[in-house]
Design a protein around this motif. Sequence first.
Motif, short mmCIF file in Angstrom:
data_model
loop_
_atom_site.label_atom_id
_atom_site.label_comp_id
_atom_site.label_asym_id
_atom_site.label_seq_id
_atom_site.Cartn_x
_atom_site.Cartn_y
_atom_site.Cartn_z
N ASP A 1 49.26 46.61 46.84
CA ASP A 1 48.82 46.82 48.22
C ASP A 1 47.66 47.80 48.31
O ASP A 1 46.78 47.68 49.17
N ASP A 2 47.64 48.76 47.41
CA ASP A 2 46.59 49.78 47.45
C ASP A 2 45.23 49.23 47.05
O ASP A 2 44.20 49.82 47.38
N THR A 3 45.22 48.10 46.33
CA THR A 3 43.91 47.51 45.99
C THR A 3 43.19 47.02 47.24
O THR A 3 41.96 46.93 47.25
N HIS A 4 43.92 46.71 48.30
CA HIS A 4 43.30 46.36 49.58
C HIS A 4 42.82 47.62 50.29
O HIS A 4 41.72 47.65 50.85
N LEU A 5 43.65 48.66 50.28
CA LEU A 5 43.33 49.86 51.06
C LEU A 5 42.17 50.65 50.47
O LEU A 5 41.39 51.26 51.20
N ILE A 6 42.03 50.66 49.15
CA ILE A 6 40.98 51.48 48.55
C ILE A 6 39.59 50.96 48.94
O ILE A 6 38.60 51.70 48.90
N LYS A 7 39.51 49.70 49.37
CA LYS A 7 38.22 49.18 49.82
C LYS A 7 37.69 49.97 51.02
O LYS A 7 36.49 50.20 51.14
N PHE A 8 38.59 50.37 51.91
CA PHE A 8 38.18 51.15 53.08
C PHE A 8 37.63 52.52 52.67
O PHE A 8 36.89 53.14 53.42
N HIS A 9 38.00 52.95 51.48
CA HIS A 9 37.50 54.22 50.95
C HIS A 9 36.24 54.02 50.11
O HIS A 9 35.74 54.97 49.52
N GLY A 10 35.76 52.77 50.05
CA GLY A 10 34.50 52.49 49.40
C GLY A 10 34.58 52.04 47.97
O GLY A 10 33.58 52.12 47.24
N SER A 11 35.73 51.52 47.54
CA SER A 11 35.88 51.17 46.13
C SER A 11 36.63 49.85 45.95
O SER A 11 37.47 49.49 46.77
N TYR A 12 36.29 49.15 44.88
CA TYR A 12 36.98 47.94 44.48
C TYR A 12 37.56 48.13 43.09
O TYR A 12 36.87 48.66 42.20
N GLN A 13 38.79 47.71 42.90
CA GLN A 13 39.35 47.67 41.55
C GLN A 13 38.84 46.42 40.84
O GLN A 13 38.85 45.33 41.39
N GLN A 14 38.36 46.59 39.61
CA GLN A 14 37.79 45.48 38.86
C GLN A 14 38.30 45.51 37.42
O GLN A 14 38.92 46.47 36.99
N THR A 15 38.03 44.44 36.68
CA THR A 15 38.28 44.42 35.25
C THR A 15 37.02 43.98 34.54
O THR A 15 36.13 43.37 35.14
N ASP A 16 36.93 44.29 33.26
CA ASP A 16 35.82 43.80 32.44
C ASP A 16 36.21 42.41 31.95
O ASP A 16 36.96 42.26 31.00
N ARG A 17 35.68 41.39 32.62
CA ARG A 17 36.09 40.02 32.33
C ARG A 17 35.61 39.56 30.96
O ARG A 17 36.17 38.61 30.39
N ASP A 18 34.61 40.24 30.40
CA ASP A 18 34.19 39.92 29.04
C ASP A 18 35.28 40.22 28.02
O ASP A 18 35.32 39.62 26.94
N LEU A 19 36.15 41.17 28.35
CA LEU A 19 37.17 41.63 27.41
C LEU A 19 38.56 41.12 27.73
O LEU A 19 39.50 41.38 26.98
N ASP A 20 38.72 40.39 28.84
CA ASP A 20 40.07 40.01 29.29
C ASP A 20 40.83 39.21 28.24
O ASP A 20 42.01 39.48 27.97
N SER A 21 40.21 38.22 27.65
CA SER A 21 40.91 37.35 26.69
C SER A 21 41.36 38.13 25.46
O SER A 21 42.49 37.98 25.00
N GLU A 22 40.47 38.96 24.93
CA GLU A 22 40.81 39.72 23.73
C GLU A 22 41.90 40.74 24.04
O GLU A 22 42.83 40.92 23.22
N ARG A 23 41.85 41.39 25.17
CA ARG A 23 42.89 42.36 25.50
C ARG A 23 44.23 41.66 25.73
O ARG A 23 45.28 42.19 25.37
N LYS A 24 44.18 40.48 26.32
CA LYS A 24 45.42 39.73 26.49
C LYS A 24 46.01 39.34 25.14
O LYS A 24 47.23 39.40 24.93
N ARG A 25 45.14 38.95 24.20
CA ARG A 25 45.60 38.59 22.86
C ARG A 25 46.27 39.78 22.18
O ARG A 25 47.24 39.64 21.44
N GLN A 26 45.76 40.97 22.44
CA GLN A 26 46.32 42.18 21.86
C GLN A 26 47.49 42.75 22.67
O GLN A 26 47.97 43.83 22.39
N LYS A 27 47.90 41.99 23.71
CA LYS A 27 49.00 42.41 24.58
C LYS A 27 48.70 43.74 25.29
O LYS A 27 49.58 44.58 25.48
#
Length: 581
Positions: A39-65
């Motif tokens: 829920d806080d990922t919606h609210l932090i937008k009002f404070h000027g921020s977005y939660q993000q991930t580095d999508r270039d690394l998502d697959s490798e990090r998932k592989r490493q659990k």
Amino acid sequence: MADTLKLSEVEHVKQASAYLRGTLAQSLRNPISGALFPDDTHLIKFHGSYQQTDRDLDSERKRQKLEPLYSFMIRVRVPGGAASAQQWQRIDELADTYANGTIKLTTRQAFQFHGVLKRDLKSTIRGFNEALLDSIAGCGDVNRNVMCNPNPHESAVHGQVFAVATAISAHLTPRSTAYWELWLNGEQQPSPLPEKALSDNGQPTTDNSNEVEPIYGKTYLPRKFKIALALPPYNDTDIFANDIGLIAIEENGELLGFNVAAGGGLGMTFGMPETYPRLADLLGFVPADKAVDVCEKVVIIQRDWGNRENRKLSRLKYTLDRVGLPAFVAELEQRLGYKLAPARPYRFESSSDAFGWSGDAKGLSHLTLFIEGGRVRDTEAVTLKSALREIAGFHTGDFRLTGNQNLILANIEPRHRARIQAVLEAHNAWPATARQTALRRNSLACVALNTCSQAFAEAERYLPQLLDKLDTAIRAHGLENDGILLRMTGCPNGCARPYLGEIGLVGKAPGRYNLYLGASYAGERLNKLYREMLDEAGILRELTPLLADYARQRQPRERFGDFVLRQGYVQATTHGLDFHN
């Protein structure tokens, strides 16, 4: 308001947030994850921020659990785009200390940090607040950064228009003290808090039982809201792409007031023809001292009438098309208590920036620099970030962000002009960039991959490579000095205003883009879909002969967007509802 059983998820989150607090304090203290509670990922937008991930690394990090590499984008408001040299220095310092070392200049005249870790959010936000900047309402379902023509030499009334822009920004800033409690330990912010939000000793109180939002209400707006001001003949803030656009009307060096336009917005969703980009409609004229009042009343109508069930249909543009322009104007005039006067004559000539040196009657100079993709950084070829850091150490004027992701070194004293020129030359930052094609200098790109969760394709990282190839055709046909508006985004949400590009490229899949043609150079007409799902070879195959045809058959002073309409490559988009036809 819509039936509470039908409200979207975000509406319920806002309703229960205690004026944007939610469980953000607990999320920030949670050491288990680099992410916030959902829920806080919606609210932090009002404070000027977005939660993000580095999508270039998502697959490798998932592989490493491992969990995704979470980080945060922070958007720092700069009303009207004007920042001091001291503020630039602080932004530069924070980018190196807590972010990825670069500064992103946005298409809404704001600063963006990328790659800030959760543990560094508070230090970063505190850092720029100490320089009298903030990120409250940088994102979220509120009015965001108010845009204004940034170059003070363009008109004698620029200062008056800029003052109106900052007044609108201050008036429409949320009154909740949650921002100051969460990020600044409850310390008084530079601008005065409303009295009801202060305790007996004058400090913000954590008791929000009596807190109110006089304009927004407890659930704020159904969706984001954008306002821009422009000074004809320059439309470099693309006012028709905004929920409210104010066109300054001057006479004999005095600001008379504004033509008011409402209902603009460029986001849409693929596969949903009921969503579409739309340009604002002219409503009428108001004196300058009524501009803040008009903006407030339009915001309140959208608060009360906007769609809170489906966020894809929640912008003011859909409200206006649903109820009809006459009914909307009647409601606005009823709430204002007076009628709008007929719109005054005006003329826009350009929505691009004028690069290079200019001067004003006061003897001050202004230099507009091209910033590719709006990304301020050092590369092997151009050490731009270092150059601007050095200049900020002695420049006594402003750093002004344009709506086209560029930068104006404004109000340069005569004694500093040669020194600034020498610094830029030493870092290969100017005039080397002046030798680039006008197509490149008129290009915009959103961040897209690797951090934007909405992106289907590249934009900022890829566009320079595509322009290298397009420049070959541009130079071959003698078009290197002809401004053509090219905008690229990684998705259809429209952050770099692709539907106002004479050439618009919108990512639909990795390496594939829809090609749109036919917008006006002055920002007063949307483009139209020309080809779908093009890869790079397809883009070059389609655009190369078009550019050749333009070079051969254009009429004197004819712009590319007008040419493709006259030649029948696409039909003109007359209204947002006509966009998909």
